[in-house]
Motif scaffolding. Sequence first.
Motif, PDB file in Angstrom:
ATOM      1  N   THR A   6      -3.876  -4.339 -26.612  1.00 39.73           N
ATOM      2  CA  THR A   6      -2.610  -4.695 -27.143  1.00 39.73           C
ATOM      3  C   THR A   6      -2.550  -6.064 -27.680  1.00 39.73           C
ATOM      4  O   THR A   6      -2.556  -7.113 -26.803  1.00 39.73           O
ATOM      5  N   ALA A  26       3.528  -6.587 -15.469  1.00 43.66           N
ATOM      6  CA  ALA A  26       2.492  -5.498 -16.139  1.00 43.66           C
ATOM      7  C   ALA A  26       1.132  -5.237 -15.135  1.00 43.66           C
ATOM      8  O   ALA A  26       0.665  -4.368 -14.824  1.00 43.66           O
ATOM      9  N   ARG A  70       4.105   2.505 -22.534  1.00 49.05           N
ATOM     10  CA  ARG A  70       4.554   2.043 -23.565  1.00 49.05           C
ATOM     11  C   ARG A  70       5.750   1.122 -23.390  1.00 49.05           C
ATOM     12  O   ARG A  70       5.921   0.116 -24.176  1.00 49.05           O
ATOM     13  N   ARG A  73       4.348  -2.198 -22.769  1.00 52.01           N
ATOM     14  CA  ARG A  73       4.022  -2.966 -23.996  1.00 52.01           C
ATOM     15  C   ARG A  73       5.245  -3.305 -24.969  1.00 52.01           C
ATOM     16  O   ARG A  73       5.324  -4.486 -25.378  1.00 52.01           O
ATOM     17  N   ARG A  77       6.231  -7.400 -25.852  1.00 54.70           N
ATOM     18  CA  ARG A  77       6.269  -7.835 -27.378  1.00 54.70           C
ATOM     19  C   ARG A  77       7.456  -8.353 -27.387  1.00 54.70           C
ATOM     20  O   ARG A  77       7.769  -9.509 -28.089  1.00 54.70           O
ATOM     21  N   MET A  84       3.111  -6.075 -32.521  1.00 51.48           N
ATOM     22  CA  MET A  84       1.961  -5.781 -31.536  1.00 51.48           C
ATOM     23  C   MET A  84       1.280  -4.788 -32.193  1.00 51.48           C
ATOM     24  O   MET A  84       1.770  -3.962 -33.249  1.00 51.48           O
ATOM     25  N   VAL A  86      -1.823  -1.602 -31.013  1.00 50.60           N
ATOM     26  CA  VAL A  86      -2.447  -1.239 -29.976  1.00 50.60           C
ATOM     27  C   VAL A  86      -3.688  -0.611 -30.365  1.00 50.60           C
ATOM     28  O   VAL A  86      -3.789   0.293 -31.510  1.00 50.60           O
TER      29      VAL A  86
END
Length: 200
Positions: A6, A26, A70, A73, A77, A84, A86
């Motif tokens: 990402t 994360a 998701r 991510r 962002r 971003m 992916v």
Amino acid sequence: MYARSTTFQGMPANIDAGITFINNEAGPTLDKIEGCRGLSMLVDRETGQCIATSSWENEAAMSASDGQLRPIRDRGRDILGGSMQVDEWEIAIMHRSQHGECCRVSWLQGDLDAMTETMRVGILPELEQTPGFCSASLLVNRLSGLGCATTAWETRAAMEASRRSADDMRSRTASEAGGKIVDVHEFDLVYAHLHVPEMA
């Protein structure tokens, strides 16, 4: 082995908040997902560009994780304050003696099998003789014909000293693959919890 990267085009002022997010949220989340083999994060403090890459035992595990990751991510962002992208990859080469503190990433377009063979036979032995070299990997996307080669270095000074020889090796690899160099970028390696086996 597979990988999902990402790429965040964030704001330089938000880099430290992004690193904290990777360390506290994360990374621990990914550690609990079946089939995940770790996470790394590269950052450019001047431009705000960051690349977080997770590795996976197989394509099925990577695909199964997408819905769960998701929101992670999206939060990354939002924290970094930018856009971003992916991308998903097959890991063609992974050769590591240690993690290092910075990385050079090169994106090349061309014949991926030729690219992999050139890197394995012609480039890795040269890299191993280069002062400060720590690791090298090659990720490939067969749909796009894009390869992503990353080398890690003990220090920023070692990486900078290797630029001329790296330019030569990159040009040779692109030539052997009948392709072209798409982009080259240097980063700090700020998170490296990868457990990908030797694949050289």
